[in-house]
Scaffold this motif. Structure first.
Motif, short mmCIF file in Angstrom:
data_model
loop_
_atom_site.label_atom_id
_atom_site.label_comp_id
_atom_site.label_asym_id
_atom_site.label_seq_id
_atom_site.Cartn_x
_atom_site.Cartn_y
_atom_site.Cartn_z
N ARG A 1 -43.88 6.19 -20.94
CA ARG A 1 -43.98 7.58 -20.02
C ARG A 1 -44.05 7.10 -18.55
O ARG A 1 -44.75 6.56 -18.19
CB ARG A 1 -45.09 8.39 -20.47
CG ARG A 1 -44.86 9.60 -19.62
CD ARG A 1 -46.16 10.58 -19.81
NE ARG A 1 -46.23 10.93 -21.25
CZ ARG A 1 -47.34 11.65 -21.72
NH1 ARG A 1 -48.44 12.00 -20.93
NH2 ARG A 1 -47.34 12.03 -23.11
N VAL B 1 -38.67 4.55 -12.80
CA VAL B 1 -38.81 5.76 -13.02
C VAL B 1 -38.38 6.37 -11.46
O VAL B 1 -38.58 6.11 -10.50
CB VAL B 1 -40.37 6.17 -13.29
CG1 VAL B 1 -40.74 7.52 -13.08
CG2 VAL B 1 -40.77 5.23 -14.00
N THR B 2 -37.39 7.78 -11.99
CA THR B 2 -36.88 8.34 -10.68
C THR B 2 -37.60 9.70 -10.42
O THR B 2 -38.18 10.30 -11.50
CB THR B 2 -35.34 8.45 -10.94
OG1 THR B 2 -35.29 9.22 -12.07
CG2 THR B 2 -34.74 7.09 -10.98
N PRO B 3 -37.56 10.06 -9.26
CA PRO B 3 -38.41 11.58 -9.21
C PRO B 3 -37.51 12.77 -9.74
O PRO B 3 -36.27 12.51 -9.91
CB PRO B 3 -38.37 11.68 -7.78
CG PRO B 3 -37.54 10.55 -6.83
CD PRO B 3 -37.25 9.64 -8.04
N ARG B 4 -38.35 13.72 -10.33
CA ARG B 4 -37.60 14.85 -10.89
C ARG B 4 -36.80 15.67 -9.81
O ARG B 4 -37.30 15.72 -8.76
CB ARG B 4 -38.52 15.72 -11.45
CG ARG B 4 -39.16 15.11 -12.82
CD ARG B 4 -40.00 15.83 -13.35
NE ARG B 4 -39.64 15.77 -14.68
CZ ARG B 4 -40.42 16.56 -15.76
NH1 ARG B 4 -40.87 17.47 -15.41
NH2 ARG B 4 -40.06 16.33 -17.08
N ARG C 1 -44.73 8.21 -12.02
CA ARG C 1 -44.35 8.44 -10.56
C ARG C 1 -43.28 7.54 -10.50
O ARG C 1 -42.83 6.68 -11.21
CB ARG C 1 -45.40 8.08 -9.81
CG ARG C 1 -46.17 6.79 -9.69
CD ARG C 1 -47.40 6.68 -8.93
NE ARG C 1 -48.05 7.69 -8.37
CZ ARG C 1 -49.05 8.08 -9.43
NH1 ARG C 1 -49.38 7.51 -10.39
NH2 ARG C 1 -49.67 9.24 -9.01
N PRO C 2 -42.45 7.92 -9.30
CA PRO C 2 -41.22 7.04 -9.14
C PRO C 2 -41.58 5.55 -8.73
O PRO C 2 -42.64 5.31 -8.19
CB PRO C 2 -40.72 7.66 -7.90
CG PRO C 2 -41.25 9.13 -7.97
CD PRO C 2 -42.46 9.07 -8.52
#
Length: 75
Positions: free
Chosen positions: A48, A72-75, A51-52
Motif C-alpha cells: 500500500r 507512489v504518486t500523489p492522487r 505518500r509520494p
C-alpha cells in the motif's frame, strides 16, 4: 513467489524473508512509521502506498533474492 512465468506458492517448510528500503515498512500499514512511503503486509500480500516517493521491496526465498522498485504518486 514467481518462478519464470509460473507462480509458486511459498508455504511451510519454505520461508520468505521480506525487506524494504529504509522508507518502506514491512507490516500492516496502520503500524507504519511516520514518513514511510509504502507498507507491505506479508500476511495479506498487499503493498500500500502511503505518500509520494520511491522505494524497494525485496524477498528472499531459498537463498534467491528478488527486488522490485515502486513509485507512489500523489492522487
Amino acid at each position: 513467489s514467481f518462478q519464470g512465468a509460473r507462480e509458486v506458492p511459498v508455504r511451510y517448510p519454505v520461508s520468505a524473508d521480506w525487506t524494504g528500503s529504509p522508507n518502506v515498512f514491512i507490516g500492516p500499514p496502520e503500524q507504519a512509521f511516520p514518513g514511510a512511503v509504502a507498507a507491505y503486509d506479508p500476511v495479506s500480500g498487499q503493498l500500500r502506498g502511503l505518500r509520494p516517493g520511491r522505494g524497494q521491496l525485496a524477498v528472499i526465498v531459498n537463498g534467491v533474492r528478488q527486488v522490485a522498485g515502486h513509485v507512489v504518486t500523489p492522487r
